[in-house]
Scaffold this motif. Structure first.
Motif, mmCIF file in Angstrom:
data_model
loop_
_atom_site.group_PDB
_atom_site.id
_atom_site.type_symbol
_atom_site.label_atom_id
_atom_site.label_comp_id
_atom_site.label_asym_id
_atom_site.label_seq_id
_atom_site.Cartn_x
_atom_site.Cartn_y
_atom_site.Cartn_z
ATOM 1 N N LEU A 1 0.823 -1.207 0.000
ATOM 2 C CA LEU A 1 0.000 0.000 0.000
ATOM 3 C C LEU A 1 0.856 1.256 0.000
ATOM 4 N N GLU A 2 1.963 1.247 0.740
ATOM 5 C CA GLU A 2 2.847 2.408 0.750
ATOM 6 C C GLU A 2 3.471 2.635 -0.624
ATOM 7 N N ASP A 3 3.923 1.560 -1.258
ATOM 8 C CA ASP A 3 4.521 1.699 -2.593
ATOM 9 C C ASP A 3 3.501 2.220 -3.595
ATOM 10 N N TYR A 4 2.282 1.700 -3.508
ATOM 11 C CA TYR A 4 1.250 2.168 -4.440
ATOM 12 C C TYR A 4 0.932 3.641 -4.209
ATOM 13 N N ALA A 5 0.851 4.039 -2.932
ATOM 14 C CA ALA A 5 0.530 5.435 -2.623
ATOM 15 C C ALA A 5 1.622 6.374 -3.130
ATOM 16 N N GLU A 6 2.889 5.981 -2.990
ATOM 17 C CA GLU A 6 3.983 6.855 -3.407
ATOM 18 C C GLU A 6 4.079 6.989 -4.917
ATOM 19 N N THR A 7 3.510 6.054 -5.633
ATOM 20 C CA THR A 7 3.598 6.107 -7.100
ATOM 21 C C THR A 7 2.297 6.520 -7.784
ATOM 22 N N SER A 8 1.159 6.331 -7.111
ATOM 23 C CA SER A 8 -0.110 6.513 -7.820
ATOM 24 C C SER A 8 -1.119 7.402 -7.111
ATOM 25 N N HIS A 9 -0.807 7.912 -5.938
ATOM 26 C CA HIS A 9 -1.811 8.725 -5.237
ATOM 27 C C HIS A 9 -2.021 10.041 -5.988
ATOM 28 N N PRO A 10 -3.276 10.429 -6.242
ATOM 29 C CA PRO A 10 -3.528 11.678 -6.987
ATOM 30 C C PRO A 10 -2.948 12.914 -6.321
ATOM 31 N N SER A 11 -2.934 12.952 -5.001
ATOM 32 C CA SER A 11 -2.379 14.114 -4.317
ATOM 33 C C SER A 11 -0.886 14.255 -4.588
ATOM 34 N N LEU A 12 -0.174 13.135 -4.615
ATOM 35 C CA LEU A 12 1.255 13.191 -4.930
ATOM 36 C C LEU A 12 1.476 13.526 -6.407
ATOM 37 N N LYS A 13 0.589 13.060 -7.269
ATOM 38 C CA LYS A 13 0.682 13.449 -8.676
ATOM 39 C C LYS A 13 0.526 14.960 -8.819
ATOM 40 N N SER A 14 -0.438 15.519 -8.098
ATOM 41 C CA SER A 14 -0.671 16.953 -8.178
ATOM 42 C C SER A 14 0.545 17.736 -7.684
ATOM 43 N N SER A 15 1.109 17.347 -6.547
ATOM 44 C CA SER A 15 2.275 18.067 -6.033
ATOM 45 C C SER A 15 3.483 17.912 -6.945
ATOM 46 N N ALA A 16 3.637 16.739 -7.565
ATOM 47 C CA ALA A 16 4.744 16.553 -8.505
ATOM 48 C C ALA A 16 4.565 17.437 -9.738
ATOM 49 N N LEU A 17 3.335 17.562 -10.219
ATOM 50 C CA LEU A 17 3.088 18.435 -11.370
ATOM 51 C C LEU A 17 3.306 19.903 -10.997
ATOM 52 N N GLN A 18 2.908 20.282 -9.817
ATOM 53 C CA GLN A 18 3.150 21.662 -9.379
ATOM 54 C C GLN A 18 4.647 21.946 -9.264
ATOM 55 N N LEU A 19 5.420 20.962 -8.801
ATOM 56 C CA LEU A 19 6.872 21.135 -8.725
ATOM 57 C C LEU A 19 7.469 21.259 -10.119
ATOM 58 N N ASP A 20 6.980 20.462 -11.058
ATOM 59 C CA ASP A 20 7.456 20.557 -12.432
ATOM 60 C C ASP A 20 7.140 21.923 -13.024
ATOM 61 N N ALA A 21 5.937 22.424 -12.762
ATOM 62 C CA ALA A 21 5.575 23.749 -13.267
ATOM 63 C C ALA A 21 6.437 24.834 -12.626
ATOM 64 N N ALA A 22 6.778 24.679 -11.348
ATOM 65 C CA ALA A 22 7.634 25.672 -10.688
ATOM 66 C C ALA A 22 9.042 25.680 -11.287
ATOM 67 N N ARG A 23 9.574 24.517 -11.611
ATOM 68 C CA ARG A 23 10.892 24.462 -12.243
ATOM 69 C C ARG A 23 10.871 25.105 -13.628
ATOM 70 N N LYS A 24 9.815 24.835 -14.368
ATOM 71 C CA LYS A 24 9.694 25.484 -15.673
ATOM 72 C C LYS A 24 9.503 26.991 -15.516
ATOM 73 N N GLY A 25 8.873 27.397 -14.428
ATOM 74 C CA GLY A 25 8.707 28.819 -14.181
ATOM 75 C C GLY A 25 10.036 29.528 -13.970
ATOM 76 N N VAL A 26 11.013 28.832 -13.363
ATOM 77 C CA VAL A 26 12.341 29.421 -13.207
ATOM 78 C C VAL A 26 12.995 29.621 -14.572
ATOM 79 N N ASP A 27 12.862 28.629 -15.457
ATOM 80 C CA ASP A 27 13.423 28.780 -16.805
ATOM 81 C C ASP A 27 12.769 29.928 -17.555
#
Length: 528
Positions: free
Chosen positions: A342-368
């Motif tokens: 369950l922990e492995d699945y949550a770290e790879t597939s939880h929608p909340s973690l997907k959202s935070s990862a996408l926000q981090l990606d957008a922030a990095r692109k914002g620096v560029d």
């Protein structure tokens, strides 16, 4: 005449039919009479006592009409096969609460006046209704589509500018466009040759627009992941209400069986009192206990109705629409994956973690993108000049002009420097938020798993140990009181304990199913 055996007391019944009549108070004690006691009679009466106990317990399991519709599936001993529960009209309740849904009594803020979906649903169907009709999820979907609509707008090129210039119009004749640059005695060749038509097209430095549109698209996908996380949260709430309603139904079944048992005890006490073998207070105590069980039944019925109304509201239906909850035996109390899985699945597939990862990606692109602000933008201007007026006959040759402009950041790059710093701070905040969100998800999975294990052990202990012991104590007390009239208080205590433990078992099984649903939702899965 059918023989009635008496051994020790005159009210021991030897047939199932007479036992049933005694339970419902249809035998008069004046019809009981004694016979000569012989060894054969003693053996016969001992066997009759066993038949009496079995008939009593068979009567305890007989269905009783109630205000809540209950339909059992394969088993009625646990929530693995929950009966059907409905919120059909009950004459005992307020008529206004159960009135049919009509346009007249439908609130104006409610947009779904007509019934939606089947009236009989299991947990999977309720989740499907939740996804389609819940207003909060609908709002999140529209927000996502709105964010996606900004992506092509950002990627589109800037709008061109068209210009028309003419000069040399006569004095005091500003609207004499036809006379612009016309020859005069003072100016035989006209006043000006700057009449022109121009088009201007601005361009950003290559890569700026595509990066900005990519950031907008990433943020939109983050909104979609957030909506999926909200869907799971609302689904967990829906699952809790669903299993709470089934637990209320199970409590109703337990209370109805308790009322049946107390009715049996009450009539036995009445029969014994009529034969001067028991005090009248025993009958009164049994009656009081029965009334208390009936009062508890009314309270549980109201709780069930409230739960059904909440479920209707959560899935986007009118609260007074008829709803029947059906449990699915194949999906109830499933085997749960291990904590590591369950922990492995949550770290790879939880929608909340997907959202935070996408926000981090957008922030990095914002620096560029902020760093690209140091690069200049462009502007291209094309013009067509003629010495004639724009609305007069051609009186001169035309010529063309091309212009390229650079838009250079000035003021010592103050705006750009702080823009880069802002983007870097946003990136640092997104990275910290992503780590925090990941830790919270893992801790939530651990906490939910511990709660699930505790609920599982409690339900198993009640089902395998406490309830069977209480049931055996009640049967022994009933047999003893039926045979020799002793232990009435012990019988009432055993019946009360049995009822309480059966209610606790229903709640424990409901808590187990709720904990299972919350555990799967916490790890990012649907609970079916």
């Amino acid at each position: 005449m059918q023989e009635i055996c008496t051994w020790g007391y005159k009210n021991s019944i030897s047939t199932d039919l007479e036992a049933a009549d005694l339970i419902h108070g249809q035998i008069r004690t004046s019809k009981l009479f004694a016979t000569n006691v012989t060894p054969l009679t003693r053996v016969t009466c001992a066997i009759a006592a066993l038949f009496f106990a079995s008939s009593v317990f068979a009567q305890a399991n007989a269905p009783i009409p109630a205000s809540v519709t209950v339909q059992t599936n394969e088993s009625k001993d646990s929530l693995t096969a929950p009966p059907v529960v409905s919120n059909e009209a009950n004459p005992a309740n307020a008529a206004s609460l159960f009135a049919p849904v009509t346009p007249g009594n439908t609130p104006k803020i409610y947009t779904k006046g007509a019934p939606s979906g089947p009236a009989e649903m299991d947990l999977r169907q309720l989740w499907a209704e939740l996804k389609l009709n819940n207003p909060q999820l609908s709002s999140l979907r529209e927000s996502y589509l709105s964010a996606k609509a900004t992506v092509p707008q950002i990627a589109a090129p800037a709008n061109p500018q068209f210009g028309l210039v003419w000069s040399g119009m006569p004095v005091n004749s500003p609207f004499a466009l036809g006379g612009a640059n016309a020859p005069t005695p003072q100016n035989p060749n006209g006043i000006s040759s700057n009449n022109a038509i121009s088009i201007t097209q601005p361009f950003q430095f290559p890569g700026k627009k595509s990066l900005a549109s990519d950031i907008a698209n990433t943020n939109a996908e983050a909104l979609l992941a957030q909506s999926e996380s909200t869907y799971l949260q609302l689904g967990a709430q829906l699952s809790t209400l669903y299993y709470t309603a089934l637990a209320s139904q199970k409590q109703l079944q337990v209370l109805k069986e308790s009322v049946m048992r107390l009715e049996m005890i009450k009539n036995v006490a009445k029969a014994r009192y009529a034969n001067n073998a028991a005090a009248y207070v025993e009958y009164l105590n049994a009656q009081v206990s029965q009334s208390a069980a009936q009062a508890d039944q009314f309270n549980v019925e109201r709780q069930l109705q409230v739960a059904l109304n909440n479920i209707n509201t959560l899935v986007g239906r009118h609260s007074r629409e008829k709803l029947v909850l059906r449990g699915d035996v194949r999906r109830a109390m499933n085997s749960v994956p291990t904590l590591i899985e369950l922990e492995d699945y949550a770290e790879t597939s939880h929608p909340s973690l997907k959202s935070s990862a996408l926000q981090l990606d957008a922030a990095r692109k914002g620096v560029d993108l902020a760093k690209k602000a140091y690069l200049p933008d462009f502007q291209v201007i094309g013009s067509s000049y003629t010495p004639r007026g724009p609305f007069s006959a051609n009186n001169g040759a035309m010529f063309y002009q091309f212009e390229l402009d650079l838009i250079i950041p000035l003021y010592f790059f103050t705006k750009e420097k702080y823009g880069v710093e802002q983007a870097q701070r946003n990136q640092a905040a997104a990275e910290a938020g992503n780590i925090s969100n990941r830790q919270q998800i893992v801790l939530a999975v651990n906490s939910a798993y511990a709660t699930y294990e505790q609920a599982k052990n409690q339900a198993q202990f009640l089902k395998e140990r406490q309830v069977p012991q209480a049931d055996a104590a009640y049967k022994v007390g009933l047999t003893q009181y039926s045979n020799n009239g002793q232990g009435f208080n012990d019988l009432l205590t055993a019946q009360t304990q049995l009822r309480n433990l059966e209610v606790q078992l229903a709640l424990a099984e409901s808590n187990l199913l709720q904990a299972q649903a919350v555990l799967l939702v916490t790890s990012g899965k649907e609970p079916f």
